[in-house]
Design an enzyme around this catalytic site. Structure first.
Site, PDB file in Angstrom:
ATOM      1  N   ARG A 146     109.805  43.294  -5.714  1.00 57.11           N
ATOM      2  CA  ARG A 146     108.491  42.640  -5.589  1.00 57.11           C
ATOM      3  C   ARG A 146     108.384  41.860  -4.283  1.00 57.11           C
ATOM      4  O   ARG A 146     107.302  41.391  -3.921  1.00 57.11           O
ATOM      5  CB  ARG A 146     108.211  41.746  -6.811  1.00 57.11           C
ATOM      6  N   ASP A 168      87.467  41.581   8.039  1.00 55.45           N
ATOM      7  CA  ASP A 168      87.769  42.832   7.355  1.00 55.45           C
ATOM      8  C   ASP A 168      87.504  43.949   8.363  1.00 55.45           C
ATOM      9  O   ASP A 168      86.349  44.190   8.740  1.00 55.45           O
ATOM     10  CB  ASP A 168      86.889  42.962   6.107  1.00 55.45           C
ATOM     11  N   TYR A 224      81.538  43.825   1.959  1.00 55.30           N
ATOM     12  CA  TYR A 224      81.870  44.747   0.863  1.00 55.30           C
ATOM     13  C   TYR A 224      81.637  44.049  -0.482  1.00 55.30           C
ATOM     14  O   TYR A 224      82.060  42.909  -0.706  1.00 55.30           O
ATOM     15  CB  TYR A 224      83.337  45.201   1.009  1.00 55.30           C
ATOM     16  N   LYS A 242      91.158  53.560   2.953  1.00 54.07           N
ATOM     17  CA  LYS A 242      90.103  54.235   3.706  1.00 54.07           C
ATOM     18  C   LYS A 242      90.661  54.951   4.939  1.00 54.07           C
ATOM     19  O   LYS A 242      91.483  55.829   4.813  1.00 54.07           O
ATOM     20  CB  LYS A 242      89.018  53.214   4.042  1.00 54.07           C
TER      21      LYS A 242
HETATM   22  C1  LIG Z   1      85.217  47.046   3.757  1.00 55.01           C
HETATM   23  C2  LIG Z   1      86.056  47.066   2.530  1.00 55.01           C
HETATM   24  N1  LIG Z   1      86.919  46.072   2.288  1.00 55.01           N
HETATM   25  C3  LIG Z   1      87.703  46.045   1.194  1.00 55.01           C
HETATM   26  C4  LIG Z   1      87.607  47.039   0.238  1.00 55.01           C
HETATM   27  C5  LIG Z   1      88.477  46.976  -0.994  1.00 55.01           C
HETATM   28  O1  LIG Z   1      89.531  47.853  -0.851  1.00 55.01           O
HETATM   29  P1  LIG Z   1      90.269  48.616  -2.093  1.00 55.01           P
HETATM   30  O2  LIG Z   1      89.242  49.494  -2.730  1.00 55.01           O
HETATM   31  O3  LIG Z   1      91.372  49.340  -1.406  1.00 55.01           O
HETATM   32  O4  LIG Z   1      90.733  47.547  -3.021  1.00 55.01           O
HETATM   33  C6  LIG Z   1      86.736  48.100   0.430  1.00 55.01           C
HETATM   34  C7  LIG Z   1      86.629  49.180  -0.571  1.00 55.01           C
HETATM   35  O5  LIG Z   1      85.690  49.937  -0.578  1.00 55.01           O
HETATM   36  C8  LIG Z   1      85.937  48.116   1.606  1.00 55.01           C
HETATM   37  O6  LIG Z   1      85.063  49.113   1.846  1.00 55.01           O
END
Ligand SMILES: Cc1ncc(COP(=O)(O)O)c(C=O)c1O
Length: 343
Positions: free
Chosen positions: A15, A137, A66, A162
């Protein structure tokens, strides 16, 4: 593939340490210009960053960040954990004004799904004058196209799921920082929270990163071509793509990015019903949530709760590796069908 290490070596327990994560982290850290930590998902990375804040802290959050990030913040606000101020990241002066008395500003650029571009340099300088931590992000741009730490941001997060991993075959996240104190705090969050990726996911994600330029630059070229053609389609009211000179984010994107990326959003004439018909008609594009894979995905984001601010007819298109003419033929035909079918 182990949970247990012989004592006395560099690793302690599954972990806390894993050599496959470390290989992935070394690559992302080098690309972003900091030290990276891999998490079980993008949301686990988001959670670790926000949980470093003291109870009662105020966060300033991009109003069209998001969906999951905004939901996390709204939930924390409901429970009295955090105060939350939503801001339009296209307005740097407004964002900095909202930073007064806050602990952290959460930016996304371009945002998902409206592809709004934030002026990271202006916001970071203003936020830092107020002693506010800046998080970006960077999922949609990736370090290939934008490096927020070099612009001054304190922490970068990714949904590795992604573009970085890039093949729609795993869920994973990461956080990156050049600040040793923040790094230790995030690592502690990960060990205590247990939001760790599997070693196979980390290995696959690293394999994905090796082809990031090949995938993303090809997808970006296709996205630019599609965005230009979509702009003159009768069924399209507006194209949102920071690579178009007509886009409000164009100038800032040119300054802070090495390319506009491979996400294109369009507002379909007539709103939700015709937009849904486009998604039902496509044959080469895949109607699906998520983005950044080798296959082109299309989705009407306002179909989800918590996307009330997104125009009902907005379709987010994540451009993949297919041939540009195949994609155009599919989109053109599906948009024409949406126009001709009764509402
Ligand atoms: C811009 C962005 N940040 C964070 C996330 C969250 O990521 P995860 O789905 O891998 O938890 C997403 C998911 O679509 C996203 O598009």
């Amino acid at each position: 593939m182990t949970s247990t290490f012989r004592l006395g070596g560099a690793q302690l327990y599954g972990r806390d340490d894993n050599e496959s994560w470390e290989a992935f982290e070394a690559a992302i850290g080098a690309l972003e210009g900091g030290r990276a930590l891999a998490f079980s998902s993008g949301m686990a990375a988001v959670t670790a960053v926000l949980e470093c804040l003291p109870v009662g802290a105020t966060v300033v959050v991009a109003s069209d960040a998001y969906n999951g990030t905004r939901r996390w913040c709204a939930d924390a606000a409901r429970r009295g954990r955090l105060g939350v101020r939503l801001v339009d990241v296209a307005d740097p002066t407004g964002v900095v004004a909202a930073c007064e008395g806050a602990h952290l500003v959460w930016l996304e650029s371009p945002t998902n799904p409206c592809l709004v571009v934030a002026d990271l340099a202006a916001i970071t300088a203003g936020a830092h004058r107020l002693g506010v931590t800046v998080v970006v992000d960077n999922t949609l741009a990736t370090p290939l196209l934008q490096r927020p730490l070099a612009i001054g941001a304190d922490i970068v997060v990714h949904s590795v799921t992604k573009w970085l991993a890039g093949h729609s075959d795993l869920v994973m996240g990461c956080a990156v920082t050049a600040d040793p104190g923040r790094f230790d705090a995030l690592r502690e969050r990960r060990s205590l929270g247990g939001g760790i990726p599997g070693s196979v996911e980390a290995w696959l994600a690293l394999r994905g990163v090796r082809t990031l330029p090949a995938r993303l630059l090809r997808a970006q070229a296709t996205a630019g071509e599609l965005a230009a053609r979509l702009g003159s389609h009768l069924a399209v009211e507006r194209v949102r793509y920071p690579g178009l000179a007509s886009d409000p984010g164009y100038a800032v994107a040119r300054r802070q990015m090495d390319g506009p990326g491979a996400m294109v959003s369009i507002d379909v004439v007539g709103g939700a019903a015709p937009a849904d018909r486009v998604c039902a008609a496509v044959e080469i594009l895949t109607p699906a949530t998520s983005l950044g894979g080798v296959e082109t995905t299309i989705e009407r984001r306002a179909r989800y709760a918590f996307e009330e601010a997104v125009p009902p007819g907005l379709l987010r298109i994540s451009v993949g590796q297919e041939d540009v003419e195949d994609l155009w033929e599919d989109l053109d035909r599906s948009l024409n069908r949406a126009l001709s079918d009764p509402a």
